[in-house]
Design a protein around this motif. Sequence first.
Motif, PDB file in Angstrom:
ATOM      1  N   VAL A  44      35.988  -2.771 -43.997  1.00 26.43           N
ATOM      2  CA  VAL A  44      35.530  -2.176 -45.259  1.00 26.43           C
ATOM      3  C   VAL A  44      34.458  -1.133 -44.943  1.00 26.43           C
ATOM      4  CG1 VAL A  44      36.009  -4.259 -46.614  1.00 26.43           C
ATOM      5  CG2 VAL A  44      33.737  -3.925 -45.600  1.00 26.43           C
ATOM      6  N   PRO A  45      34.167  -0.220 -45.869  1.00 22.68           N
ATOM      7  CA  PRO A  45      33.026   0.686 -45.678  1.00 22.68           C
ATOM      8  C   PRO A  45      31.732  -0.116 -45.592  1.00 22.68           C
ATOM      9  CG  PRO A  45      34.453   1.458 -47.458  1.00 22.68           C
ATOM     10  CD  PRO A  45      34.912   0.078 -47.112  1.00 22.68           C
ATOM     11  N   VAL A  46      30.759   0.403 -44.883  1.00 20.00           N
ATOM     12  CA  VAL A  46      29.530  -0.350 -44.654  1.00 20.00           C
ATOM     13  C   VAL A  46      28.822  -0.708 -45.957  1.00 20.00           C
ATOM     14  CG1 VAL A  46      28.018   1.677 -44.396  1.00 20.00           C
ATOM     15  CG2 VAL A  46      27.499  -0.447 -43.140  1.00 20.00           C
ATOM     16  N   GLY A  47      28.941   0.115 -46.983  1.00 24.57           N
ATOM     17  CA  GLY A  47      28.285  -0.180 -48.258  1.00 24.57           C
ATOM     18  C   GLY A  47      29.145  -0.911 -49.259  1.00 24.57           C
ATOM     19  N   SER A  48      30.282  -1.410 -48.859  1.00 16.86           N
ATOM     20  CA  SER A  48      31.210  -2.071 -49.768  1.00 16.86           C
ATOM     21  C   SER A  48      30.614  -3.356 -50.344  1.00 16.86           C
ATOM     22  CB  SER A  48      32.510  -2.412 -49.026  1.00 16.86           C
ATOM     23  OG  SER A  48      33.331  -3.249 -49.809  1.00 16.86           O
ATOM     24  N   PRO A  49      30.929  -3.667 -51.607  1.00 19.96           N
ATOM     25  CA  PRO A  49      30.496  -4.947 -52.176  1.00 19.96           C
ATOM     26  C   PRO A  49      31.290  -6.141 -51.640  1.00 19.96           C
ATOM     27  CG  PRO A  49      31.823  -3.739 -53.776  1.00 19.96           C
ATOM     28  CD  PRO A  49      31.626  -2.832 -52.608  1.00 19.96           C
ATOM     29  N   VAL A  50      32.336  -5.884 -50.892  1.00 21.80           N
ATOM     30  CA  VAL A  50      33.159  -6.970 -50.347  1.00 21.80           C
ATOM     31  C   VAL A  50      32.403  -7.652 -49.206  1.00 21.80           C
ATOM     32  CG1 VAL A  50      35.309  -7.587 -49.199  1.00 21.80           C
ATOM     33  CG2 VAL A  50      35.308  -5.843 -51.004  1.00 21.80           C
ATOM     34  N   GLN A  51      31.976  -8.886 -49.445  1.00 21.51           N
ATOM     35  CA  GLN A  51      31.260  -9.666 -48.439  1.00 21.51           C
ATOM     36  C   GLN A  51      32.097 -10.829 -47.911  1.00 21.51           C
ATOM     37  OE1 GLN A  51      28.278  -8.724 -47.252  1.00 21.51           O
ATOM     38  NE2 GLN A  51      28.252  -6.975 -48.677  1.00 21.51           N
ATOM     39  N   LYS A  52      33.082 -11.208 -48.673  1.00 24.22           N
ATOM     40  CA  LYS A  52      33.987 -12.299 -48.281  1.00 24.22           C
ATOM     41  C   LYS A  52      35.364 -11.984 -48.824  1.00 24.22           C
ATOM     42  CE  LYS A  52      32.330 -15.174 -52.132  1.00 24.22           C
ATOM     43  NZ  LYS A  52      31.455 -14.115 -52.659  1.00 24.22           N
ATOM     44  N   ILE A  53      36.362 -12.693 -48.323  1.00 26.08           N
ATOM     45  CA  ILE A  53      37.742 -12.337 -48.629  1.00 26.08           C
ATOM     46  C   ILE A  53      38.044 -12.445 -50.124  1.00 26.08           C
ATOM     47  CG2 ILE A  53      38.599 -14.655 -48.131  1.00 26.08           C
ATOM     48  CD1 ILE A  53      41.131 -13.320 -46.980  1.00 26.08           C
ATOM     49  N   VAL A  64      31.549   1.675 -40.908  1.00 25.08           N
ATOM     50  CA  VAL A  64      32.358   0.580 -41.434  1.00 25.08           C
ATOM     51  C   VAL A  64      31.799  -0.738 -40.913  1.00 25.08           C
ATOM     52  CG1 VAL A  64      34.469   1.959 -41.609  1.00 25.08           C
ATOM     53  CG2 VAL A  64      33.989   0.694 -39.502  1.00 25.08           C
ATOM     54  N   ARG A  65      32.279  -1.816 -41.469  1.00 26.74           N
ATOM     55  CA  ARG A  65      31.915  -3.147 -40.962  1.00 26.74           C
ATOM     56  C   ARG A  65      33.108  -4.088 -41.121  1.00 26.74           C
ATOM     57  NH1 ARG A  65      30.854  -6.317 -45.449  1.00 26.74           N
ATOM     58  NH2 ARG A  65      30.261  -5.122 -47.323  1.00 26.74           N
ATOM     59  N   LEU A  66      33.053  -5.201 -40.430  1.00 26.27           N
ATOM     60  CA  LEU A  66      34.082  -6.225 -40.518  1.00 26.27           C
ATOM     61  C   LEU A  66      33.587  -7.369 -41.400  1.00 26.27           C
ATOM     62  CD1 LEU A  66      35.275  -6.470 -36.787  1.00 26.27           C
ATOM     63  CD2 LEU A  66      36.157  -5.000 -38.608  1.00 26.27           C
ATOM     64  N   VAL A  67      34.496  -7.905 -42.194  1.00 28.11           N
ATOM     65  CA  VAL A  67      34.193  -9.055 -43.052  1.00 28.11           C
ATOM     66  C   VAL A  67      34.587 -10.324 -42.306  1.00 28.11           C
ATOM     67  CG1 VAL A  67      34.700 -10.200 -45.250  1.00 28.11           C
ATOM     68  CG2 VAL A  67      34.565  -7.687 -45.131  1.00 28.11           C
ATOM     69  N   GLN A  68      33.703 -11.312 -42.279  1.00 24.89           N
ATOM     70  CA  GLN A  68      33.986 -12.534 -41.526  1.00 24.89           C
ATOM     71  C   GLN A  68      35.144 -13.305 -42.146  1.00 24.89           C
ATOM     72  OE1 GLN A  68      33.619 -16.053 -41.593  1.00 24.89           O
ATOM     73  NE2 GLN A  68      33.205 -16.195 -43.799  1.00 24.89           N
ATOM     74  N   LEU A  69      35.990 -13.858 -41.292  1.00 28.36           N
ATOM     75  CA  LEU A  69      37.149 -14.656 -41.709  1.00 28.36           C
ATOM     76  C   LEU A  69      37.195 -16.000 -40.982  1.00 28.36           C
ATOM     77  CD1 LEU A  69      39.775 -11.756 -41.493  1.00 28.36           C
ATOM     78  CD2 LEU A  69      38.813 -12.706 -43.610  1.00 28.36           C
ATOM     79  N   GLY A  70      36.211 -16.233 -40.130  1.00 28.74           N
ATOM     80  CA  GLY A  70      36.254 -17.392 -39.241  1.00 28.74           C
ATOM     81  C   GLY A  70      36.329 -18.729 -39.936  1.00 28.74           C
ATOM     82  N   ASP A  71      35.782 -18.830 -41.169  1.00 29.28           N
ATOM     83  CA  ASP A  71      35.786 -20.120 -41.852  1.00 29.28           C
ATOM     84  C   ASP A  71      37.174 -20.539 -42.328  1.00 29.28           C
ATOM     85  OD1 ASP A  71      35.945 -18.138 -43.742  1.00 29.28           O
ATOM     86  OD2 ASP A  71      34.474 -19.005 -45.123  1.00 29.28           O
ATOM     87  N   LEU A  72      38.144 -19.635 -42.203  1.00 30.67           N
ATOM     88  CA  LEU A  72      39.510 -19.961 -42.618  1.00 30.67           C
ATOM     89  C   LEU A  72      40.403 -20.389 -41.454  1.00 30.67           C
ATOM     90  CD1 LEU A  72      40.101 -17.044 -45.151  1.00 30.67           C
ATOM     91  CD2 LEU A  72      39.648 -19.455 -45.680  1.00 30.67           C
TER      92      LEU A  72
END
Length: 343
Positions: A149-158, A237-245
Amino acid sequence: MADLHGNIAAVPSLSFLPVSVRDAYARRPRLVQVGVATLLLFCLVGGYLVLGRDDRRAPSGPVSLATGVPMGVYHRYGELLRPRLSADLGVRVSVDASGGSVENLRRVVAGGNTFGISTADAVADLGPGDRDQLRAVARLYDDYVQLVVPVGSPVQKITDLRGRRVVVGLPGSGVELITRRLLSEVGMSDMEQAITPVRVGIGEASERLRDGTVDAFFWSGGLPTGAVSDLAEHWQVRLVQLGDLAGKLRDRYGPVYREAVVPADAYPGGTETPTIAVPNLLVTRASQDPELIRRVTETVMENREAIGREVHAAQLVDPRTAIFTDPLPLHTGALRWYRSVKP
């Protein structure tokens, strides 16, 4: 050939020879007969061994490898492997771009490609009839699932993707398979209703994220993926964590998934990001010539360092781990090579 008393040993029967040859042989002195018989038997045994060793037959016909999208790691790996395979096999080798893992498996099952690269979860998802036709050559390296996602995106989790425009990979790709599974685990099993899915490859996905026509994209590939690196080099950009899944996927679909971390130095401006990894396999048909597969296995393993200098993920190809190809058994030709180098 004498016994302990100095007597000449009985000459082996030469009934397999023509009568004229046996008559000429019978007129020779006894010692000469023994020498001739020994020489003939030596030649016959040697010839049998040479002719019986089908593991040295030269492959015939063209060889093809189904990879992935042109900007992905699969395709780059295949392009670097191609000239080495061609030189070692002495045949024409082609590398065919594709939508990804699922499509590659279909091509190999149908005989359209000799080899294909696929994630282990896509292999496990095959019906038993198709999977039974396939064998593994090697476990190559692990793909890392990346939600960018873009670095300023509101998306913090899936779950924050709900209602957004998201690249989910091309039809027939391993990206689309894992994306559907991830969204299903967080209550978005109807992907088409939960998000606006966009089905493009990694190259176009990065362009669309940059120009704002999508809000995020999923990708599953080796680290680093060139298209993501290029994007991060010129745009934040940044990556959103998915490890908890990872655990939930493993419970539902089996041990093809594991927890992993994308290291901070994978991409410019990156941070450590927990995610999910899945092995990818080099696959072929069970009916392929064992000698061809043995020689391909040898080429893959002996060129891992050279290719790894240009495709970082290929540095992880290792004979010690390459044999762990669940859910596919190794092809007999591949197994022959691994046994030959086992200490």
